[in-house]
Design a protein around this motif. Structure first.
Motif: not given
Length: 554
Positions: A462-483
């Motif tokens: 029933g809560m909207n997650a912070n939109p920042f998590f969407k940016i992480c799942w799409l870009y930041l997390t895979p890029l940082v993990s791969l690096g």
């Protein structure tokens, strides 16, 4: 009724879920790894890369894995049928890493149990050099009036080191000399397996009750040790040494790599543990808020543990008149040499030794049995009609414990420490977990869809997650993990023991095979599914990237 398939079940309350996850993620690494990394990599400055990884990888992946577990109500392998069948290898790889971890982690608990037993002695056996295992080079640093200053004793070893290497491990000259089994450690290993078995033999019904004690009591012990540590002379110097910022270290890539590996280990991400624990939640549980609080608890515990550890190391350095850098240790060196040696220098040493090892055992115990529960749940969910019948789980759990036990016997021999370190360094390696995490976020963020995940969280909580998590799942997390994964390969250093023993070539080959055994499962399973599917390659890809319709949650 006999033979009837039992219900999968849920946590009896939210508190059980929170304690089970806390018990799993708050473990030995918070006490013996984080404080050392903090001091070694720039003190307070280390918190900068640590927080960067918390924000870009730790919390987003923690939330992601808990969410998919709660949404699918499945273990870490079968959940992929409801998400992206092509990526099922991620689940298998995570379980294999957990299996390796189960075998190594319980050895540490056995050592801690042995030390706990010795803590009831009239004199702590690592506090003096008057024992049959001691050599002529042994020096008792717990006495202030040692005849020769520390700095002049280049060939000397402390009583605590000799107790650890010569009495507990009876360590041989190398991995080629396996030697005989250490029967005392063997008895402790058996005791720990029996305890773990009865903690989880009835599934979440028993696990949920046990964590009320195992997840909370270590905090009581930690608080006692913290208060005692801060009251000792020299404690303030230890705390300053622990946190004093050294900003120049931020330019060192090694510092960033170690911050990343600490986050992936201490948050238990990438291996499916959080998916399984989340799967026992009710569908409408507010996992979003739970995850944020649990991440805060985990990192907060690491920082507080650092004060408890370095206040005592500061005291030890003060008593011996040496720099703190000479007594600071990480991992087994902290738990079984540095801290026991410091305890031996305090009034009432037996009391503080008992407190410390009880805390270590309980911290490790709930991580161990929750990890075992993760494996059991994942396998049970693969074969529910077979495994969810009365008595089947208990029998399979005995088989699982026995397989792990016989596989780890080589690690409790005189040459076992070399095998233990090799398993820990390669099979449970951070690089393996980073590799899995890259594909996990790509599969869920891009194929299953970050927007869909966002909607699932909204629907369940029933809560909207912070939109920042969407940016992480799409870009930041895979890029940082791969690096981080690529850096770990570029900066790879072959394993050595005690900075002097170099493993033979065949041991390094075996180590890399152990590492590749989990890594190759991810592309291997995807290729197998593509080859064995029906239709054109494009049709197979499309089909395997879609959730199986019969399994979708309602």
């Amino acid at each position: 009724m006999e033979g009837e398939v039992e219900e999968r079940g849920h946590w009896e309350s939210k508190v059980q879920f929170l304690l089970a996850v806390a018990g799993n993620v708050v473990g030995l690494g918070n006490v013996w790894r984080f404080p050392y990394l903090c001091y070694k990599n720039g003190g307070g400055a280390f918190l900068v890369p640590y927080l960067v990884f918390v924000v870009t990888c730790g919390v987003p992946l923690f939330l992601l894995e808990t969410t998919i577990g709660q949404y699918t109500q499945e273990g870490s392998i079968t959940c992929w049928k409801k998400l992206c069948p092509l990526a099922a290898g991620i689940g298998y790889a995570g379980q294999l890493i957990i299996l390796y971890s189960c075998m190594t982690y319980i050895i540490i608990l056995a050592w801690a149990l042995l030390y706990l037993v010795f803590s009831f002695s009239s004199q702590l056996p690592w506090a003096s050099c008057n024992n049959y295992w001691n050599t002529d080079d042994c020096v008792d640093y717990s006495t202030k009036n040692a005849s020769v200053p520390w700095n002049n004793q280049t060939n000397s070893t402390s009583a605590a080191t000799e107790f650890w290497e010569r009495r507990v491990l009876a360590i041989s000259g190398g991995i080629e000399e396996i030697g005989s089994i250490r029967w005392e450690v063997l008895l402790c290993v058996i005791a720990m397996w029996i305890i773990c078995y009865f903690c989880i033999w009835k599934g979440v019904k028993s696990t949920g009750k046990v964590v009320y004690f195992t997840a909370t009591f270590p905090y009581v012990m930690l608080l006692i040790l913290l208060i005692r540590g801060l009251s000792l002379p020299g404690a303030l110097q230890g705390v300053k040494f622990y946190l004093l910022p050294e900003a120049s270290r931020l330019t060192d890539p090694q510092v960033w790599m170690e911050a990343g590996s600490q986050i992936f280990f201490s948050y238990s991400i990438g291996v499916g543990s959080l998916t399984v624990l989340g799967s026992y939640n009710k569908l409408k549980n507010n996992c979003y808020k739970d995850c944020l609080w649990l991440c805060l608890l985990n990192s907060g515990t690491s920082v507080v543990a650092g004060f408890a550890v370095f206040s005592v190391l500061g005291f030890m350095a003060h008593e011996q008149g040496v720099p703190i850098a000479e007594v600071a240790e990480s991992g087994p060196g902290l738990a079984f040499i540095a801290y026991p040696q410091a305890v031996a220098m305090m009034p009432l040493p037996q009391l503080w030794s008992i407190c410390f090892f009880v805390m270590l055992i309980l911290l490790g115990l709930d991580t161990q049995f929750v990890t075992m529960e993760v494996v059991m749940t994942s396998i049970t969910d693969m074969f529910p009609k077979v495994m969810r019948r009365a008595g089947r789980r208990e029998k399979f759990l005995i088989l699982f414990c026995l397989i792990c036990f016989f596989c780890q016997l080589v690690m409790i021999t005189e040459g076992g420490m070399y095998v233990f370190q090799m398993m820990d360094y390669y099979a449970c390696n951070g690089a393996c977990i980073l590799f899995i995490s890259v594909f996990e976020t790509l599969a869920l963020g891009w194929i299953f869809g970050a927007d869909r995940l966002y909607d699932i969280i909204k629907d369940m909580t029933g809560m909207n997650a912070n939109p920042f998590f969407k940016i992480c799942w799409l870009y930041l997390t895979p890029l940082v993990s791969l690096g981080s994964f690529l850096c770990s390969l570029i900066e790879y250093q072959p394993l050595t023991f005690n900075r002097w023993y170099v493993y033979p070539d065949w041991a390094y080959v075996l180590g890399w095979l152990l590492a590749l055994s989990s890594i190759l499962l991810v592309p291997g399973c995807a290729l197998y599914k593509l080859i064995t599917g029906t239709g054109t390659l494009k049709q197979r890809c499309h089909h395997l990237c879609q959730p199986e319709p019969d399994n979708l949650s309602t």
